[in-house]
Every structure is written in structure tokens, then in C-alpha cells.
Motif scaffolding. Structure first.
Motif, PDB file in Angstrom:
ATOM      1  N   CYS A  15      -2.176  -0.604   1.413  1.00  0.00           N
ATOM      2  CA  CYS A  15      -1.810   0.813   1.227  1.00  0.00           C
ATOM      3  C   CYS A  15      -1.876   1.593   2.537  1.00  0.00           C
ATOM      4  O   CYS A  15      -2.808   2.374   2.767  1.00  0.00           O
ATOM      5  N   GLN A  44       2.683   5.159   3.235  1.00  0.00           N
ATOM      6  CA  GLN A  44       3.081   4.849   1.845  1.00  0.00           C
ATOM      7  C   GLN A  44       2.296   5.715   0.846  1.00  0.00           C
ATOM      8  O   GLN A  44       2.822   6.120  -0.184  1.00  0.00           O
ATOM      9  N   LEU A  45       1.028   5.955   1.173  1.00  0.00           N
ATOM     10  CA  LEU A  45       0.248   6.841   0.296  1.00  0.00           C
ATOM     11  C   LEU A  45       0.839   8.259   0.330  1.00  0.00           C
ATOM     12  O   LEU A  45       0.963   8.919  -0.712  1.00  0.00           O
ATOM     13  N   TRP A  71       3.776   8.398  -1.909  1.00  0.00           N
ATOM     14  CA  TRP A  71       3.344   8.357  -3.325  1.00  0.00           C
ATOM     15  C   TRP A  71       2.874   9.746  -3.753  1.00  0.00           C
ATOM     16  O   TRP A  71       3.184  10.230  -4.838  1.00  0.00           O
ATOM     17  N   LYS A  72       2.104  10.397  -2.872  1.00  0.00           N
ATOM     18  CA  LYS A  72       1.605  11.749  -3.167  1.00  0.00           C
ATOM     19  C   LYS A  72       2.758  12.743  -3.333  1.00  0.00           C
ATOM     20  O   LYS A  72       2.694  13.646  -4.167  1.00  0.00           O
ATOM     21  N   THR A 110       5.556  12.317  -4.642  1.00  0.00           N
ATOM     22  CA  THR A 110       6.155  12.245  -5.977  1.00  0.00           C
ATOM     23  C   THR A 110       5.142  12.555  -7.093  1.00  0.00           C
ATOM     24  O   THR A 110       5.481  12.469  -8.270  1.00  0.00           O
ATOM     25  N   HIS A 111       3.885  12.851  -6.715  1.00  0.00           N
ATOM     26  CA  HIS A 111       2.843  13.168  -7.713  1.00  0.00           C
ATOM     27  C   HIS A 111       1.999  14.326  -7.174  1.00  0.00           C
ATOM     28  O   HIS A 111       0.788  14.186  -6.962  1.00  0.00           O
ATOM     29  N   LEU A 169      -4.331   9.742  -8.988  1.00  0.00           N
ATOM     30  CA  LEU A 169      -3.749   8.573  -8.321  1.00  0.00           C
ATOM     31  C   LEU A 169      -4.921   7.748  -7.821  1.00  0.00           C
ATOM     32  O   LEU A 169      -5.808   8.288  -7.141  1.00  0.00           O
ATOM     33  N   GLY A 213      -6.102   4.092  -5.787  1.00  0.00           N
ATOM     34  CA  GLY A 213      -5.678   2.929  -5.013  1.00  0.00           C
ATOM     35  C   GLY A 213      -6.789   2.485  -4.093  1.00  0.00           C
ATOM     36  O   GLY A 213      -7.836   3.111  -4.024  1.00  0.00           O
ATOM     37  N   LYS A 239      -5.698  -2.273  -7.819  1.00  0.00           N
ATOM     38  CA  LYS A 239      -5.242  -2.075  -9.211  1.00  0.00           C
ATOM     39  C   LYS A 239      -6.220  -2.701 -10.212  1.00  0.00           C
ATOM     40  O   LYS A 239      -6.301  -2.250 -11.364  1.00  0.00           O
ATOM     41  N   ASP A 270      -2.658   6.665 -12.375  1.00  0.00           N
ATOM     42  CA  ASP A 270      -1.590   5.857 -11.792  1.00  0.00           C
ATOM     43  C   ASP A 270      -2.240   4.952 -10.755  1.00  0.00           C
ATOM     44  O   ASP A 270      -3.014   5.441  -9.926  1.00  0.00           O
ATOM     45  N   TRP A 272      -2.199   2.103  -7.586  1.00  0.00           N
ATOM     46  CA  TRP A 272      -1.502   1.444  -6.481  1.00  0.00           C
ATOM     47  C   TRP A 272      -1.643  -0.073  -6.674  1.00  0.00           C
ATOM     48  O   TRP A 272      -2.708  -0.547  -7.063  1.00  0.00           O
TER      49      TRP A 272
END
Ligand code: 13P
Ligand code: SF4
Length: 322
Positions: A102, A106-107, A110-111, A113-114, A156, A158, A161, A176, A178
């Protein structure tokens, strides 16, 4: 590939004596994780899990140097919480499959979109990834950290998982996840563990929450490395199948010499797998490299101050409640 120093060491050196001499001379505190080789565990000033070691590093007052015998994210955490110390690690290449899984960019994506989510990251991540997080957790305080997130706030989680799925079951919180995994714990074989349990009916299976769900379903107890160690010491049983990296068996044997310990069986999922219950990153550290690190005070953990300050905030939130 990072630059390497010359590693030629006089073979007649008594490494144990030299390490002792140098640690006094350097005013060094030697911290080691339970997954280190037995010799390294035995020379440590403090042995512990990720949370214990982060606290030891933060509280190191008299030492001028912290020698971190673990992996890079752990040594980096030591530097974040105690920046005035020189922090050295025996091998800079001692990484972690979870930290690799991660990266910060990339984090960040991800953030994006959330945007209403609270970001809880397992300590097994880089400083740059920590800097993108709201709070950090370790395997020993993860449940407490998740319960501290205000009810109704989406999460979120990560990069692990498997730990995330375990926490969803434990706390009932929707999260959610990762898709990262620990390359060691994910190789443990539920089929082989079930066979071993059937053969040793008097044995309890104890497991680290980085294991996959179908493995954890077989467990009599699930906990961080420190909690597994405590369990073996206090439990009335006498035999345990130990579902984590096998380095911890050394300290378990010392702490509970009358108990029988069986290392967890794993599945050879790759041709390169030599002994999948050993972390190849943790095992990069050796006495020779420890000697060199104390002698030369390298390799050092360094990071830009603005990054350190951003990574410190979520760590401090964690430390304030655990
Ligand atoms: P703990 O030290 O928190 O048990 O976690 C194990 C681990 O992943 C170390 O790499
Ligand atoms: Fe990372 Fe797994 Fe190794 Fe721990 S055991 S350092 S989680 S790869």
C-alpha cells in the motif's frame, strides 16, 4: 538497490563481546522483534511486538542510538516517535510485504474515492502511508482502535485484509479493506493444521490475526505475538500449535519450558519457498550486520521533517489510547 557497505569482518572476532563493547560505547539501546533469530533475541535490551517496541523507542531517554532489529517500518516508526536519536537497522532491505502492498500514492487515490471515511492503517506500512492516515493500529490494539472510531463513521482499513476481516468479525464494524497480505502468515495451511490438530488432540492452536480467515476459524486463541506469548504462559494447557512466524518459539520455550510447542505447517505455494513460517525480511538481520551497524552507525533511518510530523500525528493518536 540501496548502496551496501563492505561486510568483510575478521572471522576471529567474538561478535557477542564486540556487540556488547560497542553498544556501551555508543550508548545504544537494542530493540528486537520476536521474529528475529534466537541469538538476536538473546542480545536485545528489549524484546517485544510492534506496539511494545514503538513504546520502548519513544521512551528511550538515556540512549543516543536505537539499534532496531526488526524490519524497516518498525525502525522508521522508532525514528518518527523519537527523532533526536540515531536509529540504525542491521539491513535496510528488511522490508515487509504489507508495507509494499500500500504505497502512499495508492492510499491517496483510495481516499479520494471515499472522502467521508476514517483511515485506520496497520503499523506495517511506510512513513509516507502513515502520513496519509487518521490513526495507526497494531495487532495488539487493533480492536480497541476500531472501537474508538465514532459510530457511524465509515472506515478504510489497510494494508492487511486478513487482520481487517478479523476486526470486522470482532467489532461488527463495516470497513472497506485494502487487499494486502503478510507473505508469511498467508502460507499457513488450514488442511495441514486440521490434520495436526486431529493428531494432537490435546494441543491448542493459537494464531496471529494476519492469518487467513479459514485458518483463524480453527484457532482456540487469536492474538498479536505478545498476546500469544502471554497465552502460552498463563493457559492451563501443555501443548500448542503456534500459528505465527516461528522466531517466537524461542522466547516461548524460554518463558514456558515445560510446554510443548509445534510450529505451524505451511503450504509450499511458490517454488522459491524455503521455509514459509519464517519471514525472509526479518531473517536478513544477522549478528554480523548488527556489529557493523553499531560500529559504523549505518544504515540510518532518516526522513524529511515535514513527513515525520505528518506520520507522527496518527501514531500519537494510537499511543494516546493504548
Ligand atoms: P505484532 O508484532 O504486532 O504481533 O505483528 C507481527 C508482525 O507483523 C511483525 O511483522
Ligand atoms: Fe511483514 Fe509478514 Fe514479515 Fe511481519 S512477518 S515483517 S507482516 S512480511
Amino acid at each position: 538497490m540501496r548502496p551496501r557497505m563492505s561486510q568483510v569482518i575478521d572471522p576471529s572476532l567474538d561478535l557477542f563481546a564486540e556487540i556488547d563493547r560497542l553498544r556501551t560505547q555508543r550508548k545504544a539501546l537494542v530493540l528486537a522483534h520476536y521474529y528475529q533469530d534466537p541469538d538476536i533475541q538473546d542480545i536485545a535490551d528489549h524484546l517485544g511486538d510492534s506496539l511494545d517496541l514503538a513504546k520502548r523507542a519513544r521512551d528511550a531517554k538515556d540512549a543516543e542510538v536505537i539499534l532496531f532489529c526488526g524490519v524497516h517500518f518498525m525502525a522508521e516508526t522508532a525514528k518518527i516517535v523519537n527523532p533526536k536519536k540515531i536509529v540504525v537497522i542491521p539491513d535496510l532491505d528488511a522490508g515487509c510485504s504489507l508495507a509494499d502492498a500500500c504505497p502512499a500514492d495508492q492510499l491517496r487515490a483510495w481516499k479520494q474515492t471515499h472522502q467521508d471515511h476514517y483511515v485506520v492503517m496497520y503499523i506495517n506500512c511506510t512513513a509516507a502511508t502513515k502520513a496519509e492516515s487518521d490513526i495507526i493500529c497494531t495487532s495488539s490494539n487493533a480492536e480497541q482502535i476500531i472501537r474508538s472510531v465514532p459510530a457511524g463513521r465509515p472506515i478504510l482499513f489497510g494494508p492487511d485484509k486478513n487482520l481487517g476481516a478479523f476486526l470486522i468479525k470482532k467489532t461488527g464494524r463495516a470497513m472497506d479493506l485494502w487487499p494486502g497480505t503478510c507473505m508469511v502468515h498467508e502460507t499457513f495451511s488450514a488442511t495441514k493444521i486440521a490434520t495436526l490438530k486431529a493428531k494432537h488432540k490435546d494441543a491448542k492452536f493459537i494464531a496471529h490475526p494476519e492469518c487467513e480467515d479459514h485458518v483463524l476459524q480453527l484457532a482456540d486463541f487469536v492474538g498479536s505475538t505478545s498476546k500469544l506469548l502471554e497465552f502460552v504462559q498463563r493457559d492451563a494447557g501443555t501443548k500448542y500449535i503456534v500459528g505465527t512466524e516461528m522466531g517466537i518459539l524461542h522466547t516461548m520455550h524460554k518463558a514456558a519450558p515445560h510446554k510443548e510447542l509445534i510450529a505451524v505447517p505451511y503450504e509450499d505455494r511458490t517454488a522459491a519457498c524455503q521455509g514459509c513460517n519464517q519471514c525472509p525480511h526479518m531473517k536478513l538481520n544477522t549478528l554480523e550486520k548488527i556489529y557493523l551497524a553499531l560500529r559504523d552507525l549505518r544504515p540510518r533511518i532518516e526522513m524529511p521533517e515535514p513527513l515525520r510530523l505528518r506520520a507522527l500525528l496518527p501514531l500519537e493518536r494510537m499511543l494516546a489510547i493504548s
